[in-house]
Scaffold this motif. Sequence first.
Motif, PDB file in Angstrom:
ATOM      1  N   LEU A 128       0.858  -1.175   0.000  1.00 50.91           N
ATOM      2  CA  LEU A 128       0.000   0.000   0.000  1.00 50.91           C
ATOM      3  C   LEU A 128       0.897   1.230   0.000  1.00 50.91           C
ATOM      4  O   LEU A 128       1.784   1.354   0.846  1.00 50.91           O
ATOM      5  N   VAL A 129       0.671   2.127  -0.960  1.00 53.04           N
ATOM      6  CA  VAL A 129       1.465   3.352  -1.072  1.00 53.04           C
ATOM      7  C   VAL A 129       0.547   4.534  -0.764  1.00 53.04           C
ATOM      8  O   VAL A 129      -0.517   4.684  -1.370  1.00 53.04           O
ATOM      9  N   ALA A 130       0.960   5.366   0.187  1.00 51.09           N
ATOM     10  CA  ALA A 130       0.149   6.516   0.602  1.00 51.09           C
ATOM     11  C   ALA A 130       1.046   7.730   0.761  1.00 51.09           C
ATOM     12  O   ALA A 130       2.270   7.613   0.936  1.00 51.09           O
ATOM     13  N   GLN A 131       0.427   8.895   0.695  1.00 48.85           N
ATOM     14  CA  GLN A 131       1.168  10.143   0.864  1.00 48.85           C
ATOM     15  C   GLN A 131       0.557  10.946   2.001  1.00 48.85           C
ATOM     16  O   GLN A 131      -0.518  11.530   1.865  1.00 48.85           O
ATOM     17  N   LYS A 132       1.258  10.968   3.119  1.00 53.48           N
ATOM     18  CA  LYS A 132       0.795  11.736   4.272  1.00 53.48           C
ATOM     19  C   LYS A 132       1.368  13.155   4.259  1.00 53.48           C
ATOM     20  O   LYS A 132       0.767  14.071   4.809  1.00 53.48           O
ATOM     21  N   GLU A 133       2.538  13.310   3.647  1.00 54.47           N
ATOM     22  CA  GLU A 133       3.163  14.628   3.517  1.00 54.47           C
ATOM     23  C   GLU A 133       3.154  15.017   2.046  1.00 54.47           C
ATOM     24  O   GLU A 133       3.987  14.563   1.272  1.00 54.47           O
ATOM     25  N   PRO A 134       2.191  15.836   1.628  1.00 55.62           N
ATOM     26  CA  PRO A 134       2.086  16.164   0.202  1.00 55.62           C
ATOM     27  C   PRO A 134       3.215  17.076  -0.259  1.00 55.62           C
ATOM     28  O   PRO A 134       3.880  17.739   0.551  1.00 55.62           O
ATOM     29  N   SER A 135       3.412  17.103  -1.563  1.00 56.59           N
ATOM     30  CA  SER A 135       4.381  18.022  -2.143  1.00 56.59           C
ATOM     31  C   SER A 135       3.837  19.440  -2.091  1.00 56.59           C
ATOM     32  O   SER A 135       2.621  19.661  -2.144  1.00 56.59           O
ATOM     33  N   GLN A 136       4.738  20.401  -1.997  1.00 59.66           N
ATOM     34  CA  GLN A 136       4.321  21.796  -1.874  1.00 59.66           C
ATOM     35  C   GLN A 136       3.534  22.224  -3.116  1.00 59.66           C
ATOM     36  O   GLN A 136       3.995  22.095  -4.245  1.00 59.66           O
ATOM     37  N   PRO A 164       1.464   7.509 -10.375  1.00 61.79           N
ATOM     38  CA  PRO A 164       0.123   7.931  -9.935  1.00 61.79           C
ATOM     39  C   PRO A 164      -0.224   9.315 -10.460  1.00 61.79           C
ATOM     40  O   PRO A 164       0.649  10.094 -10.862  1.00 61.79           O
ATOM     41  N   LYS A 165      -1.510   9.615 -10.454  1.00 57.55           N
ATOM     42  CA  LYS A 165      -1.999  10.921 -10.899  1.00 57.55           C
ATOM     43  C   LYS A 165      -1.665  11.980  -9.857  1.00 57.55           C
ATOM     44  O   LYS A 165      -1.837  11.771  -8.659  1.00 57.55           O
ATOM     45  N   VAL A 166      -1.188  13.118 -10.351  1.00 58.58           N
ATOM     46  CA  VAL A 166      -0.814  14.226  -9.475  1.00 58.58           C
ATOM     47  C   VAL A 166      -1.738  15.402  -9.766  1.00 58.58           C
ATOM     48  O   VAL A 166      -1.914  15.793 -10.925  1.00 58.58           O
ATOM     49  N   ASP A 167      -2.323  15.966  -8.722  1.00 55.10           N
ATOM     50  CA  ASP A 167      -3.241  17.106  -8.872  1.00 55.10           C
ATOM     51  C   ASP A 167      -2.727  18.293  -8.072  1.00 55.10           C
ATOM     52  O   ASP A 167      -2.156  18.137  -6.983  1.00 55.10           O
ATOM     53  N   LEU A 168      -2.950  19.485  -8.629  1.00 52.70           N
ATOM     54  CA  LEU A 168      -2.600  20.701  -7.912  1.00 52.70           C
ATOM     55  C   LEU A 168      -3.476  20.849  -6.674  1.00 52.70           C
ATOM     56  O   LEU A 168      -4.598  20.350  -6.626  1.00 52.70           O
ATOM     57  N   GLU A 169      -2.938  21.515  -5.691  1.00 51.11           N
ATOM     58  CA  GLU A 169      -3.699  21.759  -4.466  1.00 51.11           C
ATOM     59  C   GLU A 169      -4.844  22.705  -4.777  1.00 51.11           C
ATOM     60  O   GLU A 169      -4.646  23.760  -5.396  1.00 51.11           O
ATOM     61  N   THR A 170      -6.041  22.337  -4.373  1.00 50.85           N
ATOM     62  CA  THR A 170      -7.203  23.176  -4.630  1.00 50.85           C
ATOM     63  C   THR A 170      -7.237  24.323  -3.638  1.00 50.85           C
ATOM     64  O   THR A 170      -6.912  24.167  -2.461  1.00 50.85           O
ATOM     65  N   ALA A 171      -7.629  25.493  -4.145  1.00 57.09           N
ATOM     66  CA  ALA A 171      -7.726  26.664  -3.275  1.00 57.09           C
ATOM     67  C   ALA A 171      -8.881  26.493  -2.304  1.00 57.09           C
ATOM     68  O   ALA A 171      -9.924  25.936  -2.646  1.00 57.09           O
ATOM     69  N   PRO A 172      -8.747  26.963  -1.077  1.00 55.99           N
ATOM     70  CA  PRO A 172      -9.851  26.852  -0.116  1.00 55.99           C
ATOM     71  C   PRO A 172     -11.040  27.658  -0.581  1.00 55.99           C
ATOM     72  O   PRO A 172     -10.893  28.692  -1.230  1.00 55.99           O
ATOM     73  N   PRO A 173     -12.253  27.184  -0.311  1.00 57.59           N
ATOM     74  CA  PRO A 173     -13.451  27.919  -0.750  1.00 57.59           C
ATOM     75  C   PRO A 173     -13.515  29.295  -0.121  1.00 57.59           C
ATOM     76  O   PRO A 173     -13.180  29.489   1.045  1.00 57.59           O
ATOM     77  N   THR A 174     -13.923  30.258  -0.936  1.00 56.62           N
ATOM     78  CA  THR A 174     -14.015  31.638  -0.443  1.00 56.62           C
ATOM     79  C   THR A 174     -15.246  31.781   0.444  1.00 56.62           C
ATOM     80  O   THR A 174     -16.341  31.376   0.081  1.00 56.62           O
ATOM     81  N   GLU A 175     -15.053  32.389   1.593  1.00 54.71           N
ATOM     82  CA  GLU A 175     -16.152  32.593   2.534  1.00 54.71           C
ATOM     83  C   GLU A 175     -16.858  33.916   2.218  1.00 54.71           C
ATOM     84  O   GLU A 175     -16.224  34.883   1.783  1.00 54.71           O
ATOM     85  N   PRO A 176     -18.175  33.983   2.420  1.00 59.79           N
ATOM     86  CA  PRO A 176     -18.877  35.248   2.182  1.00 59.79           C
ATOM     87  C   PRO A 176     -18.376  36.316   3.130  1.00 59.79           C
ATOM     88  O   PRO A 176     -17.985  36.032   4.268  1.00 59.79           O
ATOM     89  N   PRO A 177     -18.321  37.571   2.661  1.00 55.84           N
ATOM     90  CA  PRO A 177     -17.796  38.637   3.530  1.00 55.84           C
ATOM     91  C   PRO A 177     -18.647  38.800   4.780  1.00 55.84           C
ATOM     92  O   PRO A 177     -19.875  38.784   4.722  1.00 55.84           O
ATOM     93  N   SER A 178     -17.981  38.936   5.888  1.00 51.53           N
ATOM     94  CA  SER A 178     -18.689  39.094   7.156  1.00 51.53           C
ATOM     95  C   SER A 178     -19.153  40.537   7.301  1.00 51.53           C
ATOM     96  O   SER A 178     -18.519  41.465   6.794  1.00 51.53           O
TER      97      SER A 178
END
Length: 224
Positions: A128-136, A164-178
């Motif tokens: 089993l191959v897993a990645q706990k520390e992702p690439s920057q 394996p398939k490599v994907d870019l880190e997804t940006a966090p969802p933008t929160e509505p302005p408070s």
Amino acid sequence: MKKRISSFLFVLFLLCVLSAGALAHDVPDLGRSGSITVHLQDDGKKLSSGSLTFYRVGQIVNRDGNYEFCLTESFANSGESLENVHSPDLAKKLLNYGEKQQIPGKTLPIRDGVVSFRAGTGELGLYLVAQKEPSQGYAPIDPFLIAVPNVEQDVYVYEVDATPKVDLETAPPTEPPSPPPSGPKLPHTGQWKYPVPILAILGLGLIGGGLLLRRGDKKEHHEK
């Protein structure tokens, strides 16, 4: 007659040789070592940070001449089956079990887009191959299962490669302005209300006093 017998024996010999060749098949050499080389690239760009962790989850067993995998002692109580080793869900379930049980794996750093893992003698099996520390800048790769040795065109290969398939880190969802915070209350800039009646009374008193003084002046003037 002798020629016919000789020809018959020759044909019989060929049939035996061909039959033996057809029945012969490659078998894994469990006394050998092997390796897993994982290539991590994004459109030609080699990843150079993060790490991969390798777990030996299955060992090779011989059952009536058929070689198959069975769970190792560390993962035996996971309740999973290794009948479908290509299932991505199986890899995730085994990883969750390993993390809950704190089963140690072998963690290796990613260098120049490559991670090389060596399976020594007696360590062949299903990994089993897993990645706990992702690439920057990249999301962790999905866990996957890979066999050492692996079967390629009915031949056992002991030096196995994986991409394996490599994907870019997804940006966090933008929160509505408070809503803006309610600031301190503005200070009172007008005239306070409570001095008004006091000033009115004082004004009336001054007017009254002025009238009295005026009457007094008129009275003195008449007396003269």
